[in-house]
Motif scaffolding. Structure first.
Motif, PDB file in Angstrom:
ATOM      1  N   ARG A 176       0.694   5.427   2.380  1.00 24.83           N
ATOM      2  CA  ARG A 176      -0.769   5.336   2.296  1.00 24.83           C
ATOM      3  C   ARG A 176      -1.314   5.322   0.875  1.00 24.83           C
ATOM      4  N   ASN A 225      -5.962   7.143   4.873  1.00 20.24           N
ATOM      5  CA  ASN A 225      -5.086   6.847   6.004  1.00 20.24           C
ATOM      6  C   ASN A 225      -4.474   5.477   5.749  1.00 20.24           C
ATOM      7  N   ALA A 226      -3.186   5.321   6.116  1.00 23.14           N
ATOM      8  CA  ALA A 226      -2.484   4.066   5.815  1.00 23.14           C
ATOM      9  C   ALA A 226      -3.037   2.875   6.586  1.00 23.14           C
TER      10      ALA A 226
END
Length: 325
Positions: A96, A101-102
């Motif tokens: 990420r 958040n990735a």
């Protein structure tokens, strides 16, 4: 080499394809080892070239494998083969960077551009959401799916895939991500994905989705090649160090369960490679497997597991012996 079409995706791949996690080398994520030790880039490259010679045409990597190192090794390989003769898959979702958040949409786009640069190509044949973590309350789920479809329209992604780790997670996100290919863990030890109420194979077949199975050899545990009296140790950054399967007790139990398998199919490691690979492939006509490798010898061994399918009664026998059902 035998080939299969991954369902409605239309991708034609070798039934034994290659997982390229191990060639990324050691790595960590939030303090946890998530890589593999013992890799050598020259041996990795020799393995990729040997795979191509043997008819393996599908290579599966991810942005997080060695933090891009696996992709860069494959990029060296792609300079030596016709790009349109191979299927290259990568993933986004575990690395990420500085994003919250990735699956944050702008991060997905950034990571794809980085993956393409690492690989030295201008498109991915298959791009997966690597997991089903789309933020608190699935905050990024719809936007992430829209972003991936936009990348598809731009020609940077041919086919969208979804990787996941539980049946419930697949059921939650797939109506939104709308993948054409699913990727999940499966081998002869069995798991939730072959159970009556959570049978992902049946659901995927009904939807005519492709299936890509990782871990068909269970990190070598199904090959009875480790000595229970001297369990293997693994280097820094190696995910196998946390696998309870490599304890003396578990290795002895696996060896006991493999006795009838060996008596029926053969005593050599190569016989067990074929059993493990073909057991996984027997679960769906739309499935391929992506065993890992570190060198050309392992690639050759994996490839020899292709083209020799099991009969239904063999599959049932293996399930009974290894799972005790």
């Amino acid at each position: 080499m035998e080939y299969r079409v991954l369902g409605r995706s239309g991708l034609q791949v070798s039934e034994v394809s290659l997982g390229c996690w191990a060639i990324g080398g050691p790595s960590w994520r939030d303090g946890e080892a998530v890589g593999w030790s013992g890799n050598d880039d020259n041996e990795s490259l020799a393995g990729l070239k040997r795979a191509y010679e043997l008819g393996i045409n599908h290579f599966d990597t991810a942005d997080v494998y060695g933090d891009g190192h696996s992709e860069r090794v494959i990029g060296r390989f792609l300079k030596e083969v016709p790009r349109d003769k191979v299927i290259i898959a990568s993933k986004v979702g575990w690395f990420r960077g500085t994003a919250p958040n990735a699956m944050q949409p702008i991060h997905i786009r950034h990571q794809l551009e980085q993956s393409l640069m690492n690989l030295g190509t201008d498109y991915l044949d298959l791009h997966y959401f690597h997991n089903t973590n789309f933020g608190p309350g699935d905050l990024y789920l719809e936007e992430a799916a829209d972003t991936m479809r936009q990348l598809q329209k731009e020609g940077k992604v041919r086919v969208i895939g979804q990787s996941g780790y539980s049946y419930g997670d697949f059921m939650r996100v797939c109506p939104v991500t709308r993948p054409d290919v699913l990727q999940f863990h499966y081998n002869a030890f069995g798991n939730q994905f072959d159970q009556p109420d959570t049978n992902l194979f049946q659901w995927a077949d009904k939807e005519n989705m492709g299936i890509v199975l990782f871990g068909p050899l269970s990190q070598g545990l199904l090959l009875d090649k480790f000595d229970p009296e001297n369990p293997p140790t693994f280097g820094e950054g190696d995910v196998r160090a946390s696998n309870s399967g490599f304890t003396k007790e578990r290795l002895l139990e696996i060896r006991r369960r493999l006795v009838p398998i060996k008596e029926r199919f053969g005593m050599e490691v190569q016989d067990l490679v074929r059993v493990a690979i073909q057991f996984a492939l027997a679960q769906s006509p739309n499935a391929c497997v992506i065993p890992g490798f570190k060198n050309d010898k392992q690639v050759e061994s994996n490839a020899r597991g292709a083209g020799n399918p099991l009969h239904a009664e063999d599959v049932a026998f293996i399930r009974s012996a290894i799972q005790g059902v």
